[in-house]
Design an enzyme around this catalytic site. Structure first.
Site, PDB file in Angstrom:
ATOM      1  N   GLU A 108       0.880  -1.177   0.000  1.00 21.91           N
ATOM      2  CA  GLU A 108       0.000   0.000   0.000  1.00 21.91           C
ATOM      3  C   GLU A 108       0.907   1.213   0.000  1.00 21.91           C
ATOM      4  O   GLU A 108       1.571   1.495   0.995  1.00 21.91           O
ATOM      5  CB  GLU A 108      -0.926  -0.029   1.226  1.00 21.91           C
ATOM      6  CG  GLU A 108      -2.092   0.937   1.102  1.00 21.91           C
ATOM      7  CD  GLU A 108      -1.835   2.242   1.830  1.00 21.91           C
ATOM      8  OE1 GLU A 108      -1.450   3.215   1.137  1.00 21.91           O
ATOM      9  OE2 GLU A 108      -2.002   2.283   3.051  1.00 21.91           O
ATOM     10  N   GLU A 163       3.920  13.454  -4.600  1.00 22.10           N
ATOM     11  CA  GLU A 163       3.349  13.345  -3.254  1.00 22.10           C
ATOM     12  C   GLU A 163       4.182  14.177  -2.287  1.00 22.10           C
ATOM     13  O   GLU A 163       5.389  13.960  -2.143  1.00 22.10           O
ATOM     14  CB  GLU A 163       3.311  11.887  -2.799  1.00 22.10           C
ATOM     15  CG  GLU A 163       2.638  11.701  -1.450  1.00 22.10           C
ATOM     16  CD  GLU A 163       2.582  10.246  -1.016  1.00 22.10           C
ATOM     17  OE1 GLU A 163       1.574   9.867  -0.399  1.00 22.10           O
ATOM     18  OE2 GLU A 163       3.549   9.513  -1.281  1.00 22.10           O
TER      19      GLU A 163
END
Length: 505
Positions: free
Chosen positions: A275, A406
């Protein structure tokens, strides 16, 4: 115990429970096969609101990982845990959930001190989410099973059935932003089906994992089932990812680190769930309640100081309301109370470390250099601690680094779109695909758009809504596999098919 003066003044001002002080006063080692030990090398734990040293941790070694994997292997191959009746595992996990609930406030204080997040968030989201997840998966322990039937497509007579068996020893690498809650995302399903685990907590935020290991022992879960080794990701994390003695690795963290973890695991054909990062888009249409939407968008990016993998960090607003939305979100950002985690008035705490703050500052400065318009916040802050003001950029272009990369901090970009097709194109124009959000009062529009968004989760009318019963994971560079939900059970079990020939003679 006494802390450095500035830290002591901070915890005295806002209060700290006796239990938390007692835990912090102990020397913290690593837990292998139910035994605690300290290594020769230690690292300081720095409290994010003051920048002062809170305590210290053992820096584990590759030899410690070897011992932990061996202990988990013994516990799986010869220990009682996988062989307990499912109801017995369910009862023990329920007892562990009860203990976490009994120590709710202590664990919340540890998360607040370790990560920097507001205490109310640590209490209501992190710890409560941990309890809810554990209880959800404890219930699955007695319900996971195979299926049976007769094979009718072949000549002859057969009885067939399947078994769902635990995958074995699982290596667990936990991120620093939600250390306890994500730990339970990894452990809940694994323990319920009978796996054993080696946990490598984030080197920045290991305290709650160590307290959790103590509660595991108190709950009566057998030694060797849960082993915890603290230390550097580049040392113990890398060694665990590539260890031939584990059957699966599960990791939450950045895409860059996840690539290294996956490459190491693949060398041994180790199963994996990754993840990874996100750059989640938020689509705001012109039929929304503007004030309510601004509040929800702000919560989705400024909660946990933006240190959330699925944070809604890039907003696309219909051009007819873009100017009004931008003005309101900038004003909202300026009103957010930024302060130390234990302060009840704090709405957004500091970032986790000075290094993380420096990274976010560099991203903000890059946005300014690229020509984005800074309408709220910015890199400058006063005083000790690792604080950043909630920051909003407008006038951004899709090619800018603050839109593409990000940031993992409280930084929001706002751009406009003219119609649904452009909104979908902009949302999907990213290497990431963890989550996306739609704000619209039109159910028809939502049902048209949601299937076309390249994201593992689509939120409608809210952001980062998590339930243990619903799977979570990403598309594209945001990883693969799923945590949570019944779907996670497939990642921690093997399916075995048994054929029995029936003799007709």
């Amino acid at each position: 115990m006494s802390f450095p003066p500035a830290l002591e003044a901070y915890v005295t001002r806002f209060g700290l429970s006796t239990a938390t002080r007692a835990f912090l006063s102990r020397s913290h080692g690593i837990c292998i096969d139910g035994t605690w030990s300290s290594g020769d090398e230690r690292a300081p734990v720095v409290e994010a609101s003051t920048g002062e040293v809170l305590t210290s941790l053992t820096l584990g070694t590759t030899a410690d990982i070897d011992r932990a994997v061996a202990a988990a292997r013994r516990a799986f191959d010869a220990g009682p845990w996988p062989r307990l009746k499912p109801l017995e595992r369910e009862q023990l996990l329920g007892r562990l959930a009860d203990l976490i609930e009994e120590h709710h406030e202590e664990l919340a204080e540890l998360e607040s001190l370790d990560v920097g997040k507001p205490l109310v968030e640590a209490r209501d989201i992190d710890v409560q989410g941990t309890i809810d997840t554990l209880r959800y998966f404890a219930g699955w322990a007695s319900k996971v099973g195979g299926r049976s039937g007769e094979a009718s497509s072949l000549p002859g007579s057969y009885l067939t059935y399947t078994r769902r068996e635990p995958v074995g020893v699982i290596g667990v690498i936990v991120p620093w932003n939600f250390p306890l809650q994500t730990l339970m995302w990894k452990l809940g399903a694994a323990l319920a089906v009978g796996c054993t685990v080696v946990v490598k907590p984030a080197e920045l935020t290991s305290l709650s994992a160590l307290r959790f290991a103590e509660l595991v022992h108190e709950a009566g879960i057998p030694d060797g089932v849960v082993n915890v080794v603290t230390g550097k990701g580049s040392v113990v994390g890398a060694h665990l990812a590539g260890h031939p003695g584990i059957d699966k690795i599960t990791f939450t963290g950045s895409t860059r680190t996840g690539h290294a973890v996956g490459t190491a695991a693949l060398a041994n054909w180790t199963r994996m769930t990754l993840e990874l990062g996100g750059k989640s888009p938020v689509l705001v249409f012109d039929d929304v309640d503007l004030e309510q939407t601004v509040e929800r968008v702000a919560l989705g990016i400024f909660g946990n100081a933006g240190q959330v993998c699925d944070a809604g960090s890039r907003v696309y607003v219909h051009e007819s309301i873009a100017e009004a939305f931008t003005a309101r979100i900038a004003a909202h950002a300026d009103r957010i109370v930024v302060g130390p985690g234990l302060d009840p008035a704090t709405e957004m705490g500091p970032l986790v470390s000075e290094a993380q703050r420096a990274q976010v500052v560099a991203c903000i400065e890059a946005g300014i250099a690229e020509g984005a318009r800074l309408v709220a916040g910015g890199p400058e802050t006063d005083g000790p601690g690792f604080f950043i003001r909630p920051t909003v950029f407008a006038g951004v272009e899709q090619s800018m680094s603050i839109v593409r990369e990000e940031i993992f901090g409280p930084v929001l970009t706002v751009a406009s779109f003219s119609d649904e097709e452009e909104a979908i194109r902009l949302a999907n124009d990213s290497p990431y695909g963890l989550a996306a959000t739609i704000y619209s009062e039109s159910l028809s529009r939502v049902l048209r758009i949601a299937p076309r968004l390249q994201a593992g989760t689509v939120y409608v009318g809210a952001q980062s809504t998590i339930d243990p019963a619903m799977p979570f994971g990403g598309y594209k560079a945001s990883g693969f596999g799923r945590d949570l939900g019944a779907e996670q059970l497939d990642h921690v079990t093997e399916t075995k098919t048994v054929w029995i020939t029936i003799d007709d003679a």
